[in-house]
Design an enzyme around this catalytic site. Structure first.
Site, PDB file in Angstrom:
ATOM      1  N   ASN A 104       0.844  -1.204   0.000  1.00 14.09           N
ATOM      2  CA  ASN A 104       0.000   0.000   0.000  1.00 14.09           C
ATOM      3  C   ASN A 104       0.884   1.263   0.000  1.00 14.09           C
ATOM      4  OD1 ASN A 104      -1.545   2.223   0.930  1.00 14.09           O
ATOM      5  ND2 ASN A 104      -3.081   0.826   1.752  1.00 14.09           N
ATOM      6  N   LYS A 129       0.096   3.902   2.755  1.00 12.57           N
ATOM      7  CA  LYS A 129       0.630   3.553   4.079  1.00 12.57           C
ATOM      8  C   LYS A 129       2.129   3.831   4.111  1.00 12.57           C
ATOM      9  CE  LYS A 129      -2.320  -0.302   5.578  1.00 12.57           C
ATOM     10  NZ  LYS A 129      -2.306  -1.727   5.895  1.00 12.57           N
ATOM     11  N   ASP A 163      -1.679  -3.972  10.287  1.00 12.16           N
ATOM     12  CA  ASP A 163      -3.014  -4.346   9.844  1.00 12.16           C
ATOM     13  C   ASP A 163      -3.985  -3.417  10.548  1.00 12.16           C
ATOM     14  OD1 ASP A 163      -4.293  -6.168   8.016  1.00 12.16           O
ATOM     15  OD2 ASP A 163      -5.411  -6.887   9.737  1.00 12.16           O
ATOM     16  N   PHE A 217      -6.595   7.652   2.000  1.00 16.45           N
ATOM     17  CA  PHE A 217      -7.024   6.456   1.277  1.00 16.45           C
ATOM     18  C   PHE A 217      -8.090   5.729   2.096  1.00 16.45           C
ATOM     19  CE2 PHE A 217      -4.934   3.074   3.756  1.00 16.45           C
ATOM     20  CZ  PHE A 217      -4.085   3.835   4.537  1.00 16.45           C
ATOM     21  N   ASP A 231     -10.917   7.082   4.673  1.00 15.43           N
ATOM     22  CA  ASP A 231     -10.620   8.454   5.129  1.00 15.43           C
ATOM     23  C   ASP A 231     -11.711   9.473   4.772  1.00 15.43           C
ATOM     24  OD1 ASP A 231      -8.311   7.787   6.428  1.00 15.43           O
ATOM     25  OD2 ASP A 231      -6.947   8.483   4.861  1.00 15.43           O
ATOM     26  N   LYS A 240      -2.760  14.359   9.213  1.00 11.68           N
ATOM     27  CA  LYS A 240      -3.250  13.016   9.596  1.00 11.68           C
ATOM     28  C   LYS A 240      -2.231  12.331  10.502  1.00 11.68           C
ATOM     29  CE  LYS A 240      -4.747   8.532   7.738  1.00 11.68           C
ATOM     30  NZ  LYS A 240      -4.901   7.641   6.581  1.00 11.68           N
TER      31      LYS A 240
HETATM   32  P1  IMP Z   1      -5.236  -3.284   5.679  1.00 10.17           P
HETATM   33  O1  IMP Z   1      -4.585  -2.916   6.950  1.00 10.17           O
HETATM   34  O2  IMP Z   1      -4.376  -2.922   4.505  1.00 10.17           O
HETATM   35  O3  IMP Z   1      -5.714  -4.706   5.662  1.00 10.17           O
HETATM   36  O4  IMP Z   1      -6.499  -2.331   5.531  1.00 10.17           O
HETATM   37  C1  IMP Z   1      -7.803  -2.698   5.850  1.00 10.17           C
HETATM   38  C2  IMP Z   1      -8.803  -1.724   5.250  1.00 10.17           C
HETATM   39  O5  IMP Z   1      -8.805  -0.531   6.003  1.00 10.17           O
HETATM   40  C3  IMP Z   1      -8.543  -1.321   3.804  1.00 10.17           C
HETATM   41  O6  IMP Z   1      -9.798  -1.158   3.173  1.00 10.17           O
HETATM   42  C4  IMP Z   1      -7.836  -0.005   3.917  1.00 10.17           C
HETATM   43  O7  IMP Z   1      -8.067   0.813   2.803  1.00 10.17           O
HETATM   44  C5  IMP Z   1      -8.485   0.563   5.172  1.00 10.17           C
HETATM   45  N1  IMP Z   1      -7.541   1.416   5.887  1.00 10.17           N
HETATM   46  C6  IMP Z   1      -6.356   1.050   6.441  1.00 10.17           C
HETATM   47  N2  IMP Z   1      -5.755   2.118   6.992  1.00 10.17           N
HETATM   48  C7  IMP Z   1      -6.575   3.181   6.758  1.00 10.17           C
HETATM   49  C8  IMP Z   1      -6.478   4.552   7.071  1.00 10.17           C
HETATM   50  O8  IMP Z   1      -5.507   5.053   7.644  1.00 10.17           O
HETATM   51  N3  IMP Z   1      -7.527   5.309   6.686  1.00 10.17           N
HETATM   52  C9  IMP Z   1      -8.617   4.815   6.032  1.00 10.17           C
HETATM   53  N4  IMP Z   1      -8.745   3.543   5.704  1.00 10.17           N
HETATM   54  C10 IMP Z   1      -7.725   2.717   6.071  1.00 10.17           C
END
Ligand code: IMP
Length: 193
Positions: free
Chosen positions: A9, A12, A68, A148, A151, A171
């Site tokens: 990502n 991230k 995660d 992303f 948000d 942020k």
């Molecule tokens: P993962 O940690 O990549 O598995 O993310 C899980 C879900 O949460 C995904 O749909 C990401 O887009 C969302 N997500 C993770 N971190 C953020 C953030 O900081 N803001 C908004 N959505 C997030």
């Protein structure tokens, strides 16, 4: 010292790069010519963070961390939680996830939600975990185009703008990920890394 961030990502990665001290030589997966998705099949954030970090550490033998994150919505009994990425189904976009979320919360007065991030660090000593939580509310509509994931519909408690209306710097002053990364950085300094 060199550390790998086990995530494909790019958003991230940008957030995390801005939070780590310059002394940390941060390596991304593209830096290692690794472009595949990392399996995340655990039913918990801790399990997934450890799975991702271990997967990359086993392959490259460089100290490695992974995060995660889940969005827990009170009115939905904590859903989508660990399944936040696939909330609208496999292969769906962040926009599809948001559309489903707003639909499920239609007419719902309680819009309280929180983001929870777990970071797992492996490769030096025992595997270590760091957690960060950000409380807020799900807005009625999408606002903003930064950031992303969810948000555009997440307004942190005490703020009148969504995370997507903030710059990365703003942020990073308050986010779930920033809180977890700060704990991780403290741990690295205790290890004198
Ligand atoms: P993962 O940690 O990549 O598995 O993310 C899980 C879900 O949460 C995904 O749909 C990401 O887009 C969302 N997500 C993770 N971190 C953020 C953030 O900081 N803001 C908004 N959505 C997030």
């Amino acid at each position: 010292m060199r550390l790998v961030f086990a995530s494909q990502n790019k958003h991230k990665l940008l957030e995390i790069k801005a939070l780590l001290p310059p002394a940390v030589g941060l390596l991304s997966l593209p830096d290692l010519y690794f472009h595949e998705d990392i399996p995340e099949t655990s039913p918990t954030l801790v399990g997934n963070a450890l799975q991702k970090a271990n997967f990359i550490y086993d392959r490259f033998q460089v100290p490695c961390f992974a995060d995660d994150t889940g969005l827990e919505v009170e009115a939905l009994d904590g859903r989508p939680g660990v399944y936040s990425a696939r909330y609208a189904g496999e292969g769906k976009t962040a926009d599809d996830n948001i559309t489903k979320l707003l639909l499920e919360l239609k007419g719902q007065a309680n819009r309280f939600a929180l983001f929870k991030t777990v970071i797992a660090f492996v490769g030096i000593g025992e595997p270590t975990l760091f957690e960060g939580i950000l409380e807020g509310n799900i807005t009625l509509d999408k606002k903003g185009s930064n950031g992303f994931g969810y948000d555009p519909v997440f307004m942190p408690a005490g703020y009148s703008i969504t995370l997507a209306e903030m710059s990365t710097g703003e942020k990073n002053k308050l986010s779930h990920r920033a809180i977890a990364v700060k704990k991780f950085v403290e741990h690295l300094s205790i290890l004198s890394l």
